[in-house]
Design a protein around this motif. Sequence first.
Motif, PDB file in Angstrom:
ATOM      1  N   VAL A   1      -6.078   2.327  -7.757  1.00  0.00           N
ATOM      2  CA  VAL A   1      -6.417   3.550  -6.700  1.00  0.00           C
ATOM      3  C   VAL A   1      -7.587   2.861  -5.852  1.00  0.00           C
ATOM      4  N   ARG A   2      -7.029   2.938  -4.486  1.00  0.00           N
ATOM      5  CA  ARG A   2      -8.190   2.514  -3.507  1.00  0.00           C
ATOM      6  C   ARG A   2      -9.070   3.884  -3.053  1.00  0.00           C
TER       7      ARG A   2
ATOM      8  N   MET B   1      -4.238  13.329  -2.346  1.00  0.00           N
ATOM      9  CA  MET B   1      -3.564  12.097  -1.816  1.00  0.00           C
ATOM     10  C   MET B   1      -4.320  10.931  -2.767  1.00  0.00           C
ATOM     11  N   VAL B   2      -3.298  10.180  -3.164  1.00  0.00           N
ATOM     12  CA  VAL B   2      -3.813   8.845  -3.710  1.00  0.00           C
ATOM     13  C   VAL B   2      -3.321   7.760  -2.837  1.00  0.00           C
TER      14      VAL B   2
ATOM     15  N   THR C   1       0.907  -1.185   0.120  1.00  0.00           N
ATOM     16  CA  THR C   1      -0.115  -0.064   0.109  1.00  0.00           C
ATOM     17  C   THR C   1       0.889   1.246  -0.034  1.00  0.00           C
ATOM     18  N   ALA C   2       0.650   2.060  -0.919  1.00  0.00           N
ATOM     19  CA  ALA C   2       1.308   3.364  -0.960  1.00  0.00           C
ATOM     20  C   ALA C   2       0.400   4.734  -0.679  1.00  0.00           C
ATOM     21  N   LEU C   3       0.819   5.645   0.034  1.00  0.00           N
ATOM     22  CA  LEU C   3       0.377   6.798   0.063  1.00  0.00           C
ATOM     23  C   LEU C   3       1.183   7.901  -1.435  1.00  0.00           C
TER      24      LEU C   3
ATOM     25  N   SER D   1       5.762   1.411  -8.506  1.00  0.00           N
ATOM     26  CA  SER D   1       6.675   2.298  -9.200  1.00  0.00           C
ATOM     27  C   SER D   1       6.110   2.451 -10.658  1.00  0.00           C
ATOM     28  N   THR D   2       5.633   1.259 -11.137  1.00  0.00           N
ATOM     29  CA  THR D   2       5.097   1.506 -12.628  1.00  0.00           C
ATOM     30  C   THR D   2       3.967   2.447 -12.771  1.00  0.00           C
ATOM     31  N   PHE D   3       3.076   2.146 -11.667  1.00  0.00           N
ATOM     32  CA  PHE D   3       1.757   2.852 -11.733  1.00  0.00           C
ATOM     33  C   PHE D   3       2.176   4.336 -11.844  1.00  0.00           C
ATOM     34  N   VAL D   4       3.139   4.967 -10.664  1.00  0.00           N
ATOM     35  CA  VAL D   4       3.772   6.214 -10.887  1.00  0.00           C
ATOM     36  C   VAL D   4       4.224   6.763 -12.016  1.00  0.00           C
ATOM     37  N   SER D   5       5.431   6.023 -12.671  1.00  0.00           N
ATOM     38  CA  SER D   5       5.942   6.181 -13.600  1.00  0.00           C
ATOM     39  C   SER D   5       5.048   6.375 -14.965  1.00  0.00           C
ATOM     40  N   ASP D   6       4.462   5.298 -15.058  1.00  0.00           N
ATOM     41  CA  ASP D   6       3.789   5.007 -16.487  1.00  0.00           C
ATOM     42  C   ASP D   6       2.442   5.618 -16.456  1.00  0.00           C
ATOM     43  N   LYS D   7       1.553   5.785 -15.537  1.00  0.00           N
ATOM     44  CA  LYS D   7       0.362   6.191 -15.566  1.00  0.00           C
ATOM     45  C   LYS D   7       0.070   7.748 -14.888  1.00  0.00           C
ATOM     46  N   LEU D   8       0.409   7.848 -13.777  1.00  0.00           N
ATOM     47  CA  LEU D   8       0.360   9.017 -13.075  1.00  0.00           C
ATOM     48  C   LEU D   8       1.191  10.292 -13.498  1.00  0.00           C
TER      49      LEU D   8
END
Length: 160
Positions: free
Chosen positions: A90-91, A103-104, A62-64, A115-122
């Motif tokens: 995303v929860r 805050m996601v 889980t990441a904030l 990491s992939t979500f942050v770099s490729d999507k967000l």
Amino acid sequence: MKEKLLTMIEKNGKADAKELAILLGEKEEDVLKALAEMETDGIICGYHALIDWEKTGIEKVTALIEVRVTPQRGRGFDEIAERIYNYDEVRSTYLISGGYDLMVILEGKTLRDVSTFVSDKLSTIDEVLSTATHFILKKYKDHGTVLEEHKKDEREAFMP
């Protein structure tokens, strides 16, 4: 009755109307009516189970993620937030005060997934200026529920 009823079902979504009525000193049909009205009005948005994933043996990360964005003219933060919260990973998504705008809360199977979500999507969203990712290492209390009670030392002191 409304506030007490909401507080009770927030703590225990499985409580039935009969039990709630007894605790509130109300009629069961009044409790059922109140619940139905609040569901229709969108006050009650759903019923969820709180799971301590650490006890399941199933790996989850889980990441904030704090997100700084450029709000869109005439639309503010809403459209950017909607674009972000529509991703399956995303929860939760919140508009916050302070140095960041959103805050996601995200769940993935591994650190690499996050990491992939942050770099490729967000980070590829034009309005996203920067992010700061924090990983949950251990949950002590979640949604008002203590997940791990500390055991008290029940040994007696020995005095010679």
